[in-house]
Design an enzyme around this catalytic site. Structure first.
Site, PDB file in Angstrom:
ATOM      1  N   ASP A 191      51.956  31.527  26.229  1.00 51.45           N
ATOM      2  CA  ASP A 191      51.964  30.067  26.268  1.00 51.45           C
ATOM      3  C   ASP A 191      50.581  29.533  25.896  1.00 51.45           C
ATOM      4  O   ASP A 191      50.440  28.649  25.041  1.00 51.45           O
ATOM      5  CB  ASP A 191      52.351  29.611  27.691  1.00 51.45           C
ATOM      6  N   ASP A 224      41.417  38.469  27.501  1.00 48.87           N
ATOM      7  CA  ASP A 224      40.188  37.659  27.424  1.00 48.87           C
ATOM      8  C   ASP A 224      39.407  37.995  26.144  1.00 48.87           C
ATOM      9  O   ASP A 224      38.946  37.109  25.429  1.00 48.87           O
ATOM     10  CB  ASP A 224      39.309  37.837  28.681  1.00 48.87           C
ATOM     11  N   TYR A 268      55.878  32.616  35.055  1.00 56.28           N
ATOM     12  CA  TYR A 268      56.792  31.504  34.790  1.00 56.28           C
ATOM     13  C   TYR A 268      58.210  31.799  35.291  1.00 56.28           C
ATOM     14  O   TYR A 268      59.141  31.044  35.002  1.00 56.28           O
ATOM     15  CB  TYR A 268      56.853  31.201  33.295  1.00 56.28           C
ATOM     16  N   LYS A 303      46.202  42.465  30.508  1.00 57.10           N
ATOM     17  CA  LYS A 303      45.064  42.737  31.392  1.00 57.10           C
ATOM     18  C   LYS A 303      45.512  43.818  32.374  1.00 57.10           C
ATOM     19  O   LYS A 303      45.503  43.638  33.603  1.00 57.10           O
ATOM     20  CB  LYS A 303      44.662  41.433  32.110  1.00 57.10           C
TER      21      LYS A 303
END
Ligand code: NAD
Length: 352
Positions: free
Chosen positions: A242, A218, A118, A185
């Site tokens: 987000d 995940d 972002y 991740k």
């Protein structure tokens, strides 16, 4: 106060009425941003609005519509970057009288707010800049970027990661939270998520009283929807934060209920997690609770602890009674009726 777009002005007016009913004396300075500002001031985020926030140091805003497509920088992203509001705090807890799949949910998402995908570093498909970037990447490491690809970059800095990590651990300590879970991740994005995880590993040492763990984003998503009660503070880079704050909103009954704060060293801007909801705008049926609870967070930030707790209690009372409910909660009350019920519950509690 920035009323914003879509349902913004409706939930903003409701919030103002409830905050005024607390008896805390607030001098409101209303400023435009978003589509309304584009019409009246010729800019989505007028400099005067930014200056007004810098002046008062705190603001509460309604949602703002981001026009999709070229040439528009999201006002929300611009606000967070220009005022360096690096921490988003989004509590999601089970509310009385709201039927959900899980009970006993009490989560706080702490999201890094200024970096990551972002950051706004983007190269349009087919642009000379994208072509130059592709050539540079080829030279740098033999990376092949297809000539028809658009590209968004993901910077995560050591300094940016450390300040949000420390913010989250301080928050957990100050609010007596059970643990901090860091989502990432880093196995795949070693040099961006890896920096985030590294900062957590380094700083956690200074908070031996705050248990923490790290988990792949995940896997965290799967666990969250199955057993949200296993988690407490979720510390996340911008994009994951987000997405998971909406997921957490879903866990406790929807976007109409979840407040938020964007906090930096100097300024703080409070806002609901939800957007401008164009599908229901102008009909007076939006749920104002998310923005009202954002107002409670604002009061707490200002040191008005009793008034903040009173607003939260009044929301709980109205939800528990279940007599006044907006459409998203299965009722047919209007935004104004909901605000009036909460303001009445506030004053009734005062009188006791
Ligand atoms: P949204 O949150 O506006 O709406 C998603 C769904 O939730 C809609 O069905 C809507 O009716 C419902 N909903 C949202 N808030 C509600 C409320 N208070 N009461 C009852 N129902 C509610 O998300 P979107 O449709 O993806 O986005 C619409 C616009 O809002 C976009 O332009 C987006 O960029 C913008 N947006 C702004 C912010 C912000 O200003 N902070 C945040 C998210 C999205």
């Amino acid at each position: 106060m920035i009323p914003g777009d879509g349902i913004g002005p409706e939930v903003a007016a409701a919030t103002r009425a409830v905050l005024d009913a607390t008896g805390v004396s607030i001098g409101w300075d209303e400023r435009p941003a978003g589509a309304a500002a584009l019409e009246t001031a010729g800019a989505l985020l007028p400099e005067e609005t930014l200056d007004a926030i810098r002046d008062s140091r705190v603001a509460i805003k309604g949602p703002i519509t981001t026009p999709v497509g070229e040439g528009f920088r999201s006002v929300n992203v611009a606000l967070r970057q220009d005022l360096d509001l690096f921490a988003a705090v989004r509590p999601a807890r089970t509310l009385p009288g709201v039927r959900t799949r899980h009970q006993g949910v009490d989560l706080v998402v702490i999201r890094e707010n200024t970096e990551d995908l972002y950051r706004g570093i983007e190269f349009a498909r087919g642009s000379p800049e994208a072509a130059a970037l592709a050539r540079e990447l080829e030279d740098l490491g033999g990376f092949e970027v297809p000539s028809d690809a658009g590209v968004t970059l993901k910077p995560i800095s050591v300094s940016g990661a450390h300040r949000i990590v420390r913010f989250a651990f301080e928050y957990a300590r100050a609010n007596h939270r059970r643990k901090v879970t860091v989502g990432h991740k880093a196995t795949v994005m070693r040099y961006s998520d890896g920096v985030f995880l590294g900062a957590a590993q380094e700083d956690a040492v200074d908070y031996p009283d705050v248990p923490w763990e790290d988990i792949h984003i995940d896997h965290l998503s799967a666990k969250l929807v199955r057993r949200p009660e296993d988690f407490d503070v979720l510390l996340l880079p911008n994009l994951y934060g987000d997405i998971l704050s909406d997921l957490c909103a879903g866990l406790v009954g929807g976007l109409g209920l979840i407040p938020g704060a964007n906090i930096g060293w100097e300024y703080a801007v409070f806002e609901a997690v939800h957007g401008s909801a164009p599908d229901i705008a102008g009909r007076g049926i939006a749920n104002p609770i998310a923005m009202i609870l954002s107002g409670a967070m604002l009061l707490r930030h200002l040191g008005e602890l009793e008034a903040a707790a009173a607003v939260e209690r009044a929301v709980d009372v109205v939800l528990e009674r279940g007599e006044v409910r907006t459409g998203d909660l299965g009722g047919d009350a209007s935004t104004t009726q909901m605000a009036e019920a909460i303001a009445r519950a506030l004053t009734a509690a005062d009188a006791q």
